[in-house]
Scaffold this active site. Structure first.
Site, PDB file in Angstrom:
ATOM      1  N   ASP A 192      27.965  -0.034   2.397  1.00  0.00           N
ATOM      2  CA  ASP A 192      29.165   0.753   2.086  1.00  0.00           C
ATOM      3  C   ASP A 192      30.306  -0.236   1.953  1.00  0.00           C
ATOM      4  OD1 ASP A 192      28.201   3.472   2.143  1.00  0.00           O
ATOM      5  OD2 ASP A 192      27.868   3.176   4.283  1.00  0.00           O
TER       6      ASP A 192
ATOM      7  N   ASP B 221      24.132  14.775  -2.253  1.00  0.00           N
ATOM      8  CA  ASP B 221      24.436  15.007  -0.840  1.00  0.00           C
ATOM      9  C   ASP B 221      24.155  16.476  -0.578  1.00  0.00           C
ATOM     10  OD1 ASP B 221      25.255  12.399  -0.692  1.00  0.00           O
ATOM     11  OD2 ASP B 221      27.393  12.847  -0.855  1.00  0.00           O
TER      12      ASP B 221
END
Lengths: 251, 214
Positions: free
Chosen positions: A11, A130
């Site tokens: 990330d 997601d």
């Protein structure tokens, strides 16, 4: 025979690897290229880099980050985060990505998946989904880091995205992400059975046993961040464990 | 040791940056081909390939590069073709049934069977036959929906298995064509690229294969 894949995820925000992205308390972990090189030497099969920069300056830095990672990386690199157009995808590819992940923008307009697949090939078009469990027992697509519920059935969306040309599904359980309680195996099983393309399980892994369970549930690859960041050599240990359990891994 | 100059054909490929970075890591000094003469004269040429069969051929034919690539392969000059680059050498592909391939190798490209994951995305075991001098046993990274089933006559070949055996690479002299991506195949791919570059750009080695010196 194809081996399963172990994918460390970086990330990245403003050019740095960060931790705690979806929660409070961002922490600077280090330079992405150093992480990527370390993971390749530990036996990682691919690297996934998610750009979580909130600003335009941060997004420009992401391109420099991709170039720096590409210079040292001899395995595939998937980049996602804020891809809204074919031009966005092209910039990431030109900087050194091999595959591009699309998420919120594809939910808004699935044609984006088709355009990327037609222009660069299906193997290049990764749809990132997601998914959050619903009260009715299904799964719903959430976007914008979980802040928006779409009402869209996650399994149906996976099928649609593949019809539009996606060559791979990066499937993250929003409920499990960051909980260290293991992947959502029901979700993995449902999506892996619904599509013919490879499915990457993501969200919730804290040990090799979780990864084995996701692979047995039908995932072709497993993704994790923290457990790899925190413990040097973890990729190799995961592979040794999977190999002992009879799963074919790349040595 | 100075870097080996290598000309890369811009096939409109999606991961050109990876190909260039891989060549640099292997000791190459890559530059993009500016036209057919470049491809014809270069000591070593790389044809990367990600994308559609028909679009790639149309682009190569309109720029005159198709013929230059075909001539190199037929005359055994040092050439490395990757993924779609290998498939283009054949006669046809199920991906684009109405389009003729370059026809330098008598093979047809077919879609993977219906009972396996497609695209094949990931690492697969590669087994070279005894005649291969570049490809060695190991794991390579693949990203393809189509493949060649039967090894062509007159070529050394390496195979892999994905719902049945398929051609992972073919080689003849200094021509090496891979279904997998050497530039994404870690240390194994880097070593393979280095072996090919050294043979392609070292006069003695290249001469013994009928190739040109750098």
């Amino acid at each position: 025979m194809l081996t399963v894949r172990i994918l460390p995820c970086l990330d990245v925000r403003d050019g740095r690897v960060v931790k705690g992205v979806r929660f409070a308390g961002l922490r600077d972990m280090g330079a992405p290229a150093e992480f990527a090189a370390r993971y390749e030497s530990e036996g990682a099969d691919e690297i996934v880099l998610l750009d979580v920069s909130a600003t335009n300056e941060g997004r420009a830095a992401a391109l420099d980050t991709i170039r720096a990672v590409r210079d040292v990386l001899s395995i595939p690199l998937t980049v996602g985060g804020g891809v809204r157009s074919v031009d966005d995808a092209r910039r990431l590819l030109e900087a050194g990505a091999d595959k591009v992940g699309v998420n919120s923008a594809a939910v808004r307009d699935p044609e984006l998946v088709r355009e990327i697949a037609q222009r660069f090939g299906a193997q290049c078009a990764v749809v990132a989904i997601d998914a959050a469990a619903t009260a009715a027992g299904g799964y719903e697509v959430v976007t914008h880091s979980g802040t928006e519920r779409t009402g869209l059935d996650a399994v149906a969306w996976a099928r649609t995205a593949v019809e539009f040309g996606a060559g791979e599904v990066l499937l993250t359980s929003f409920d499990r992400d960051g909980t260290r309680s293991g992947y959502d195996l029901v979700l993995v099983d449902a999506v892996a059975n619904a599509v013919r393309v490879p499915v990457i399980a993501s969200g919730g892994a804290s040990d090799a046993g979780h990864m084995l369970a996701a692979l047995r549930a039908g995932a072709h690859a497993v993704l994790a961040a923290s457990i790899f960041h925190e413990s040097r050599g973890e990729v190799g240990r995961v592979k040794e464990f999977l190999s002992r359990e009879g799963v074919e891994v790349r040595p | 040791m100075s870097a080996f100059e290598v000309v890369v054909v811009p096939t409109g490929t999606a991961n050109l940056a990876s190909v260039l970075a891989g060549l640099r890591r292997a000791g190459g000094a890559p530059r993009l081909a500016e036209g057919p003469r470049d491809v014809d004269r270069a000591a070593a040429v790389v044809v990367p390939g990600v994308g559609s069969y028909a679009a790639a051929l149309e682009s190569l034919r309109s720029s005159g590069l198709a013929e230059a690539i075909r001539d190199r392969v037929l005359s055994g000059r040092p050439t490395l073709l990757v993924c779609l680059g290998l498939q283009l050498l054949g006669e046809s592909s199920e991906e684009s049934p109405c389009v003729d391939g370059l026809g330098a190798v008598s093979v047809a490209v077919e879609r993977f069977a219906d009972d396996v994951v497609v695209p094949q995305l990931g690492w697969n075991r590669v087994e070279p036959d005894e005649a291969c001098r570049f490809v060695r046993p190991g794991h390579a990274y693949f990203a393809n929906s189509f493949r060649i089933v039967h090894s062509p006559e007159g070529w050394a070949s390496a195979t892999s298995v994905h719902g049945g055996s398929f051609v992972a690479a073919i080689e003849r002299g200094a021509v090496l064509a891979c279904q997998f991506h050497p530039e994404l195949s870690g240390a194994w791919g880097l070593d393979l690229t280095r072996r090919w570059l050294e043979a392609a750009c070292t006069p003695a080695k290249a001469a013994s294969d009928g190739g040109r010196s750098c």
